[in-house]
Design a protein around this motif. Structure first.
Motif, mmCIF file in Angstrom:
data_model
loop_
_atom_site.group_PDB
_atom_site.id
_atom_site.type_symbol
_atom_site.label_atom_id
_atom_site.label_comp_id
_atom_site.label_asym_id
_atom_site.label_seq_id
_atom_site.Cartn_x
_atom_site.Cartn_y
_atom_site.Cartn_z
ATOM 1 N N SER A 1 38.926 38.325 34.475
ATOM 2 C CA SER A 1 37.705 38.284 35.269
ATOM 3 C C SER A 1 38.031 38.580 36.727
ATOM 4 O O SER A 1 39.152 38.345 37.199
ATOM 5 C CB SER A 1 37.008 36.925 35.143
ATOM 6 O OG SER A 1 37.851 35.870 35.566
ATOM 7 N N HIS A 2 37.040 39.101 37.436
ATOM 8 C CA HIS A 2 37.211 39.489 38.838
ATOM 9 C C HIS A 2 36.200 38.741 39.696
ATOM 10 O O HIS A 2 35.035 38.570 39.293
ATOM 11 C CB HIS A 2 37.031 41.002 38.992
ATOM 12 C CG HIS A 2 37.919 41.808 38.093
ATOM 13 N ND1 HIS A 2 39.254 42.009 38.365
ATOM 14 C CD2 HIS A 2 37.676 42.422 36.911
ATOM 15 C CE1 HIS A 2 39.796 42.744 37.403
ATOM 16 N NE2 HIS A 2 38.858 43.000 36.502
ATOM 17 N N HIS A 3 36.645 38.344 40.895
ATOM 18 C CA HIS A 3 35.832 37.473 41.739
ATOM 19 C C HIS A 3 35.925 37.933 43.195
ATOM 20 O O HIS A 3 36.934 38.506 43.614
ATOM 21 C CB HIS A 3 36.309 36.030 41.592
ATOM 22 C CG HIS A 3 36.374 35.594 40.162
ATOM 23 N ND1 HIS A 3 35.331 34.976 39.533
ATOM 24 C CD2 HIS A 3 37.346 35.762 39.218
ATOM 25 C CE1 HIS A 3 35.661 34.745 38.263
ATOM 26 N NE2 HIS A 3 36.879 35.212 38.050
ATOM 27 N N GLU B 1 39.039 39.321 47.325
ATOM 28 C CA GLU B 1 38.886 39.434 45.877
ATOM 29 C C GLU B 1 40.082 38.817 45.152
ATOM 30 O O GLU B 1 41.207 38.848 45.652
ATOM 31 C CB GLU B 1 38.722 40.894 45.458
ATOM 32 C CG GLU B 1 37.423 41.510 45.961
ATOM 33 C CD GLU B 1 37.156 42.882 45.386
ATOM 34 O OE1 GLU B 1 37.969 43.363 44.557
ATOM 35 O OE2 GLU B 1 36.136 43.487 45.762
ATOM 36 N N THR C 1 41.628 38.369 40.981
ATOM 37 C CA THR C 1 41.568 38.613 39.545
ATOM 38 C C THR C 1 42.210 37.432 38.828
ATOM 39 O O THR C 1 43.283 36.965 39.244
ATOM 40 C CB THR C 1 42.294 39.916 39.177
ATOM 41 O OG1 THR C 1 41.573 41.017 39.741
ATOM 42 C CG2 THR C 1 42.392 40.093 37.674
ATOM 43 N N GLU D 1 36.099 26.346 37.815
ATOM 44 C CA GLU D 1 35.239 27.177 36.975
ATOM 45 C C GLU D 1 33.864 27.400 37.598
ATOM 46 O O GLU D 1 33.284 28.490 37.465
ATOM 47 C CB GLU D 1 35.100 26.548 35.586
ATOM 48 C CG GLU D 1 36.409 26.417 34.822
ATOM 49 C CD GLU D 1 37.020 27.765 34.432
ATOM 50 O OE1 GLU D 1 36.366 28.797 34.623
ATOM 51 O OE2 GLU D 1 38.166 27.772 33.936
ATOM 52 N N LEU E 1 34.289 29.975 40.321
ATOM 53 C CA LEU E 1 34.595 31.257 39.699
ATOM 54 C C LEU E 1 33.327 31.922 39.158
ATOM 55 O O LEU E 1 33.125 33.133 39.292
ATOM 56 C CB LEU E 1 35.625 31.100 38.592
ATOM 57 C CG LEU E 1 37.066 30.850 39.043
ATOM 58 C CD1 LEU E 1 37.941 30.541 37.832
ATOM 59 C CD2 LEU E 1 37.626 32.027 39.825
ATOM 60 N N GLU E 2 32.472 31.129 38.549
ATOM 61 C CA GLU E 2 31.225 31.681 38.016
ATOM 62 C C GLU E 2 30.340 32.176 39.149
ATOM 63 O O GLU E 2 29.698 33.245 39.036
ATOM 64 C CB GLU E 2 30.487 30.620 37.199
ATOM 65 C CG GLU E 2 29.243 31.121 36.492
ATOM 66 C CD GLU E 2 29.528 32.243 35.533
ATOM 67 O OE1 GLU E 2 28.662 33.148 35.412
ATOM 68 O OE2 GLU E 2 30.612 32.272 34.912
ATOM 69 N N THR F 1 31.260 33.365 42.008
ATOM 70 C CA THR F 1 31.844 34.518 42.734
ATOM 71 C C THR F 1 32.193 35.671 41.811
ATOM 72 O O THR F 1 32.759 36.662 42.271
ATOM 73 C CB THR F 1 33.118 34.085 43.470
ATOM 74 O OG1 THR F 1 34.052 33.523 42.528
ATOM 75 C CG2 THR F 1 32.817 33.051 44.560
ATOM 76 N N ARG F 2 31.831 35.562 40.543
ATOM 77 C CA ARG F 2 32.242 36.581 39.559
ATOM 78 C C ARG F 2 31.549 37.909 39.815
ATOM 79 O O ARG F 2 30.351 37.983 40.067
ATOM 80 C CB ARG F 2 31.925 36.098 38.139
ATOM 81 C CG ARG F 2 32.441 37.029 37.060
ATOM 82 C CD ARG F 2 32.491 36.349 35.724
ATOM 83 N NE ARG F 2 33.068 37.230 34.708
ATOM 84 C CZ ARG F 2 33.705 36.810 33.629
ATOM 85 N NH1 ARG F 2 33.855 35.520 33.413
ATOM 86 N NH2 ARG F 2 34.196 37.678 32.765
#
Length: 369
Positions: A9-11, A32, A34, A360, A363-364, A366-367
């Motif tokens: 995933s990338h953020h 950014e 990963t 988490e 992360l969600e 900023t995804r």
């Protein structure tokens, strides 16, 4: 146990204020990251971060279904992928994190358990004026750091020396000082030429006067002969290798007598699997191994485990330059930032794997992919 799945995933985190990195002519308004997750068929998850994993898509089948503890096998496959496609070393970090969780041991112990802590040097990133840089150095010292790296790249190296001299005048010998000359590589849009050997020699003589521990990337990364000649002509240690891509190139730097200090980053080249070889090779030749760590807190943790477990580094890099580069920005993917203790040491815990936990929720939020 088998590898059941690999997720990438990338953020992206907005930066306010922007981070004006010394090595980048463009202010950075976002950061950014990963994240790589490797899940076993028993539900354990290893995590890694670093490069964007470009070129990995379509190669998942080379790992899924295999024993996660076959780390040497996986490292060879990643090396082949790096040759043909792209650098996917964050997967190696995730595999080591998973291996530690399977064994119930921290990675630094899996690697040999040589040390459980490493002195950290505060690695500044911006080009502050002399007084502001001296103020930052005071703050680092008050926080427990015993060493600091100062960035050069102000255009005229004499301006860089003036900033360095202000820190030495203010702090005296309270901090060991390193200098990153920022000459080894450029951002794609920066076409400025690196220093010549004679430029670097002039700077080295000033650094000798100011009692600097090392000068980093003083010449273009491929100028091994220039680095050897510079090393022969100064008492300041020469450091390089942060963006070296192939493991054999580290051997060539050593064989050429070009460096006193090697600085590869496990998140960017070789992973822990490959760089443990470099660490052993460096020590056998009387060269210090102390990684570059400018990715994020997960990368800092991975390099710290590698270094503590197998090497004998006098310091390890700790990227930290508030307010532009705070721990909250650098480690936004983690529940808690990787931080030093009151003595300026990175202390390694007994937690299995790399000892970090992903945030988490953030992360969600900023995804981006």
């Amino acid at each position: 146990m088998k590898i059941a799945a690999i997720e990438i995933s990338h953020h992206r985190l907005p930066l306010d204020p922007p981070f004006r990195a010394s090595w980048d002519t463009r202010p950075r308004t976002e950061f950014e990251a990963t994240v790589v997750r490797v899940t076993s068929d028993e539900g354990l998850v290893g995590v890694g971060s670093g490069d964007k994993m470009v070129g990995f898509e379509g190669h998942e089948h080379l790992f899924v279904g295999h024993d996660p503890l076959r780390l040497e096998r996986h490292g060879r496959v990643l090396d082949n992928i790096a040759f043909h496609y792209g650098r996917c070393w964050p997967l190696d970090l995730a595999l080591w994190d998973l291996a530690g969780k399977i064994a119930g041991l921290p990675v630094w112990k899996l690697l040999g358990g040589r040390f459980d802590r490493i002195p950290a040097y505060a690695s500044s990133g911006t080009l502050r004026g002399p007084d502001a840089l001296a103020d930052a150095a005071e703050a680092y010292s008050a926080r427990g750091f015993r060493a600091m790296k100062i960035r050069f790249h102000r255009g005229d190296w004499r301006d860089d020396i003036a900033a360095l001299a202000a820190v030495r005048a203010r702090l005296g010998d309270r901090l060991t000082l390193m200098v990153d000359c920022n000459q080894g590589w450029r951002m794609p849009w920066d076409t400025a030429a690196p220093w010549t050997l004679k430029d670097a020699l002039q700077v080295a003589h000033e650094l000798e006067r100011l009692d600097v521990y090392w000068m980093e990337e003083p010449l273009h990364r491929g100028d091994r002969e220039g680095m050897r000649r510079l090393r022969d002509r100064t008492d300041v240690r020469v450091a390089a290798g942060e963006m070296t891509r192939e493991l054999h190139e580290f051997r060539d730097l050593i064989d050429a007598g070009a460096v006193d200090i090697l600085q590869p980053d496990a998140a960017l080249v070789g992973g822990i699997t490959g760089l443990r070889r470099v660490a052993v090779m460096a020590e056998a030749h009387g060269i210090v191994f102390t990684p570059h760590t400018w990715t994020n807190g997960l990368g800092v943790a991975a390099n710290a485990h590698l270094t503590a477990g197998i090497a004998a580094a006098p310091f390890i890099e700790f990227p930290f330059d508030p307010p532009e580069w705070s721990l909250d920005c650098r480690d936004f993917i983690l529940e808690s930032p990787v931080d030093v203790d009151d003595n300026g040491d990175l202390a390694l815990s007994e937690a299995p794997g790399l000892g970090v936990t992903l945030d988490e929720e953030r992360l969600e939020a900023t995804r981006i992919g």
